[in-house]
Design an enzyme around this catalytic site. Sequence first.
Site, PDB file in Angstrom:
ATOM      1  N   GLU A 162       4.235   0.856   0.256  1.00  0.00           N
ATOM      2  CA  GLU A 162       2.960   1.159   0.917  1.00  0.00           C
ATOM      3  C   GLU A 162       2.849   0.513   2.285  1.00  0.00           C
ATOM      4  O   GLU A 162       3.257  -0.639   2.481  1.00  0.00           O
ATOM      5  CB  GLU A 162       1.817   0.652   0.027  1.00  0.00           C
ATOM      6  CG  GLU A 162       0.421   0.914   0.556  1.00  0.00           C
ATOM      7  CD  GLU A 162      -0.669   0.470  -0.405  1.00  0.00           C
ATOM      8  OE1 GLU A 162      -0.380  -0.256  -1.379  1.00  0.00           O
ATOM      9  OE2 GLU A 162      -1.822   0.866  -0.161  1.00  0.00           O
ATOM     10  N   GLU A 263      -9.392   4.419  -4.264  1.00  0.00           N
ATOM     11  CA  GLU A 263      -9.244   2.985  -3.977  1.00  0.00           C
ATOM     12  C   GLU A 263     -10.207   2.616  -2.859  1.00  0.00           C
ATOM     13  O   GLU A 263      -9.836   2.480  -1.684  1.00  0.00           O
ATOM     14  CB  GLU A 263      -7.805   2.673  -3.568  1.00  0.00           C
ATOM     15  CG  GLU A 263      -7.491   1.181  -3.512  1.00  0.00           C
ATOM     16  CD  GLU A 263      -6.126   0.873  -2.925  1.00  0.00           C
ATOM     17  OE1 GLU A 263      -5.797   1.402  -1.848  1.00  0.00           O
ATOM     18  OE2 GLU A 263      -5.380   0.080  -3.549  1.00  0.00           O
TER      19      GLU A 263
HETATM   20  O1  3PY Z   1      -4.206  -4.544  -0.435  1.00  0.00           O
HETATM   21  C1  3PY Z   1      -4.563  -3.372  -0.442  1.00  0.00           C
HETATM   22  O2  3PY Z   1      -5.519  -2.915   0.242  1.00  0.00           O
HETATM   23  C2  3PY Z   1      -3.839  -2.431  -1.268  1.00  0.00           C
HETATM   24  O3  3PY Z   1      -3.976  -1.253  -1.074  1.00  0.00           O
HETATM   25  C3  3PY Z   1      -2.950  -2.990  -2.328  1.00  0.00           C
HETATM   26  O4  3PY Z   1      -2.365  -1.964  -3.104  1.00  0.00           O
END
Ligand code: 3PY
Length: 288
Positions: A162, A263
């Site tokens: 990521e 998220e």
């Molecule tokens: O630290 C963050 O914002 C993330 O997306 C971790 O997965």
Amino acid sequence: MSDVTAASAWASVKGRATVNLSILFSELPLLERPAAAAALGFTAAELWWPFGTESTPGEAELDQLRKAFSDAGVRLTGLNFLDDLSVGAKGTASVPAESDRFRENIPVAVALAESLGAGALNAIYGNRVPDATAAEQDELALENLTRAAQAAHAIGAVLLIEALNRNDAPDYPLHTAAAAVEVVDRINAATGLGNAKFLLDLYHLAVNGEDLEAVIDTHADKVGHVQIADFPGRNEPGTGTLDLAGLLDRLTAAGYTGPIGLEYKPASGVSADSFEWLPRELRAAQAG
Ligand SMILES: O=C(O)C(=O)CO
């Protein structure tokens, strides 16, 4: 937006939503969060590493988490390896002082993921540190992420890499889609397994000023997971400027049909109030 309009706008989310229970429902104890998500119609969830700086939690603690998910009828779809967010760090895979703890965490995280049906493990790369060169950290990361990819492959899971945003993670070395994909390619070249994938977090890349449509058009074939939050603010869709529905349609049309991670931070501070953008009939995950 009317219910009919909302249902058509978010059609690409149907059966694919997975609630990140590390950033959502954080007003509740961890073990109460799966049931809270289920009460709103969700049946899938994902987690950052949920045990703080503990790399090898005991079976009793792991069983409590597993029970919270199974009792709520919620499947875990993704889990971060030890990323040590509790102290503000951004991962451990490339950090020399954390490497042993990352390695001992691999079998624990993979076993927990497998026991709850997760098909993805996310390895946050780790911040640059003053007592190692970038080359030394990248060499260590490749060794550690190769081990993680092999362990994930053994349970049929993908390993995710990521990019994070510069504001929250200034010392993190992966701030662009291209940088994350370069690591993905290095891991796949080292393992020959092809299960390393790019975690496309649309919020983090929006903060960094990336052209999200171009990122999708260029890298859709490397995407193993996508996470959404609106920008600016990292709140629920509709609170910022991103056309998240359009971006998800574009990503789906380009071939990514996997889970969609919710998220974000609830704009009101109350997680249960932050899902009105998604009609209830679109929230449950498809089986399997
Ligand atoms: O630290 C963050 O914002 C993330 O997306 C971790 O997965």
